[in-house]
Scaffold this active site. Sequence first.
Site, PDB file in Angstrom:
ATOM      1  N   TYR A 142       0.839  -1.363  -0.185  1.00 20.24           N
ATOM      2  CA  TYR A 142       0.029  -0.163   0.033  1.00 20.24           C
ATOM      3  C   TYR A 142       0.810   1.466   0.089  1.00 20.24           C
ATOM      4  O   TYR A 142       0.592   2.511  -0.487  1.00 20.24           O
ATOM      5  CB  TYR A 142      -0.983   0.050   1.082  1.00 20.24           C
ATOM      6  CG  TYR A 142      -2.143  -0.674   0.967  1.00 20.24           C
ATOM      7  CD1 TYR A 142      -2.520  -2.011   0.873  1.00 20.24           C
ATOM      8  CD2 TYR A 142      -3.428   0.045   1.139  1.00 20.24           C
ATOM      9  CE1 TYR A 142      -3.617  -2.637   0.723  1.00 20.24           C
ATOM     10  CE2 TYR A 142      -4.706  -0.615   1.188  1.00 20.24           C
ATOM     11  CZ  TYR A 142      -4.737  -1.940   0.908  1.00 20.24           C
ATOM     12  OH  TYR A 142      -6.085  -2.518   0.883  1.00 20.24           O
ATOM     13  N   LYS A 189       2.967 -15.221   2.188  1.00 22.50           N
ATOM     14  CA  LYS A 189       3.058 -16.084   1.228  1.00 22.50           C
ATOM     15  C   LYS A 189       4.624 -16.294   1.177  1.00 22.50           C
ATOM     16  O   LYS A 189       5.354 -15.831   0.168  1.00 22.50           O
ATOM     17  CB  LYS A 189       2.646 -15.157  -0.026  1.00 22.50           C
ATOM     18  CG  LYS A 189       2.925 -15.694  -1.508  1.00 22.50           C
ATOM     19  CD  LYS A 189       1.563 -16.972  -1.644  1.00 22.50           C
ATOM     20  CE  LYS A 189       1.970 -17.727  -2.871  1.00 22.50           C
ATOM     21  NZ  LYS A 189       1.122 -18.745  -3.204  1.00 22.50           N
ATOM     22  N   ASP A 221      -3.175 -18.108  -0.051  1.00 22.81           N
ATOM     23  CA  ASP A 221      -4.105 -18.612  -0.969  1.00 22.81           C
ATOM     24  C   ASP A 221      -4.845 -19.815  -0.215  1.00 22.81           C
ATOM     25  O   ASP A 221      -5.887 -19.954  -0.342  1.00 22.81           O
ATOM     26  CB  ASP A 221      -3.311 -19.204  -2.167  1.00 22.81           C
ATOM     27  CG  ASP A 221      -2.156 -19.992  -1.894  1.00 22.81           C
ATOM     28  OD1 ASP A 221      -1.649 -20.077  -0.846  1.00 22.81           O
ATOM     29  OD2 ASP A 221      -1.413 -20.554  -2.887  1.00 22.81           O
ATOM     30  N   ASP A 245      -6.525  -7.059   3.934  1.00 23.54           N
ATOM     31  CA  ASP A 245      -7.677  -6.207   3.311  1.00 23.54           C
ATOM     32  C   ASP A 245      -8.653  -7.293   2.471  1.00 23.54           C
ATOM     33  O   ASP A 245      -9.807  -7.327   2.638  1.00 23.54           O
ATOM     34  CB  ASP A 245      -6.993  -5.233   2.316  1.00 23.54           C
ATOM     35  CG  ASP A 245      -8.103  -4.582   1.518  1.00 23.54           C
ATOM     36  OD1 ASP A 245      -8.864  -4.028   2.028  1.00 23.54           O
ATOM     37  OD2 ASP A 245      -7.904  -4.559   0.195  1.00 23.54           O
ATOM     38  N   ASP A 249     -12.479  -8.995   3.855  1.00 23.27           N
ATOM     39  CA  ASP A 249     -13.509  -8.844   3.107  1.00 23.27           C
ATOM     40  C   ASP A 249     -14.288 -10.126   2.867  1.00 23.27           C
ATOM     41  O   ASP A 249     -15.657 -10.387   2.985  1.00 23.27           O
ATOM     42  CB  ASP A 249     -13.416  -8.053   1.805  1.00 23.27           C
ATOM     43  CG  ASP A 249     -14.009  -6.722   1.698  1.00 23.27           C
ATOM     44  OD1 ASP A 249     -13.565  -6.007   2.876  1.00 23.27           O
ATOM     45  OD2 ASP A 249     -14.215  -6.229   0.565  1.00 23.27           O
TER      46      ASP A 249
HETATM   47  C1  IPM Z   1     -10.366  -1.017   3.873  1.00 20.65           C
HETATM   48  C2  IPM Z   1     -10.755  -0.146   2.393  1.00 20.65           C
HETATM   49  C3  IPM Z   1      -9.362   0.640   2.321  1.00 20.65           C
HETATM   50  C4  IPM Z   1      -8.164  -0.243   2.153  1.00 20.65           C
HETATM   51  C5  IPM Z   1      -9.558   1.256   0.874  1.00 20.65           C
HETATM   52  C6  IPM Z   1     -10.791   2.184   1.020  1.00 20.65           C
HETATM   53  C7  IPM Z   1      -8.313   2.233   0.664  1.00 20.65           C
HETATM   54  O1  IPM Z   1     -10.739  -1.399   1.474  1.00 20.65           O
HETATM   55  O2  IPM Z   1     -10.437  -0.151   4.947  1.00 20.65           O
HETATM   56  O3  IPM Z   1     -10.482  -2.321   4.026  1.00 20.65           O
HETATM   57  O4  IPM Z   1      -7.929  -0.926   1.153  1.00 20.65           O
HETATM   58  O5  IPM Z   1      -7.419  -0.202   3.150  1.00 20.65           O
HETATM   59 MG    MG Z   2     -11.056  -3.361   2.442  1.00 20.43          MG
END
Ligand code: IPM
Ligand code: MG
Length: 371
Positions: A142, A189, A221, A245, A249
């Site tokens: 990042y 990884k 993975d 990240d 999700d």
């Molecule tokens: C998160 C979001 C952020 C990230 C974005 C909005 C930059 O996806 O907080 O998980 O990738 O960290």
């Molecule tokens: Mg995110």
Amino acid sequence: MKVNIAIIPGDGIGPEVTEQAKKALNAIANVFDHTFLFKEGLMGACAIDETGTPLPDKTLNLCKESDAVLFGAIGDPKYDEDPTLKVRPEQGLLKLRKELGLFCNIRPVKAYETLIHNSPLKEERIKGTDISIYRELTGGIYFGTKELSKDGTIAKDGCTYSVEEIERIAHLAFQAAQSRQKKLTLVDKANVLETSRLWRKTVTSLAVQYPDVRLDYLFVDNAAMQLILNPKQFDVILTENLFGDILSDEASVIGGSIGLLASASIGKNNALFEPIHGSFPQAKGKDIANPLASILSAAMLLEHLGLHEEAGAIDKAVQKSLELGITTEDINFEKPFSTSKVGDFIADYVNNQEDTDINFQNIHMGQSTII
Ligand code: IPM
Ligand code: MG
């Protein structure tokens, strides 16, 4: 207790959900006799529109001076659709994380009993899941050097980690495991990446300081697959920025809705609390977005300040709203409540727990006007 809270509503549904979290915090202040002082700042697409920059200095200073930051969401389709834009809303959040030194992002994932049937995953697989993801937040790809060749045909994103960066979050993850099921899984990884090998070496050498914690390792993975196949095997997951990240999700599917996942980002001197969901622009202003992730982020904020009973009161109210189905359309397809009604219920419940039944009836009476 007097607490200065910086509120950054952000973009899309950010302002609507943050408003509900504020209602919950005001109810807590009322019941437990605290003073919460809220000051708002701009960040994201709305800040670009107004000031030309995604994180104005004013907002940054407000956050630095506050005891805690409550953030909504960031992002706008007009930027997502044009990758050539140099100024982007997300840069605001990344800069804020970096400037406040918020290196440790904690994302709890729970399979709520009342929502298990909402998950596309099989009930027996997810029942009882309780994971805490520790995502490194201020390093890795990042924040590496980004390059695009002059002719625009080659792009580069560097990934760097230092022992110091790994150790500081690893200690927190080990300590979290000690207070939970005593299991820590490092996700990396290491079969391919040099940075991952440094993570492995560094975390392994720290493990001697935490003999009561069982440390194991998974390649990312495989971890992505295991999270869906058998999420109950995890207690605390420790991982680098990008993997965290993606995995968080993915893990939100276990909880039944991404609209329930809260997070805390902790640094040495500052802390920020935010839902893990995005700005959901399609729902902006419609009063339909799930405010529970933001409300649960407010509970994490209270927990961080040492206000455990207060945090517990919010958790309990959220639990009740799930039990009673006082929830938005992402989890209550048949008789959904609006964002603001869910917020009202949570605040009412915190204010007057004894009167739940009455609240419930009142809310149901109001329901007819909102759908
Ligand atoms: C998160 C979001 C952020 C990230 C974005 C909005 C930059 O996806 O907080 O998980 O990738 O960290
Ligand atoms: Mg995110």
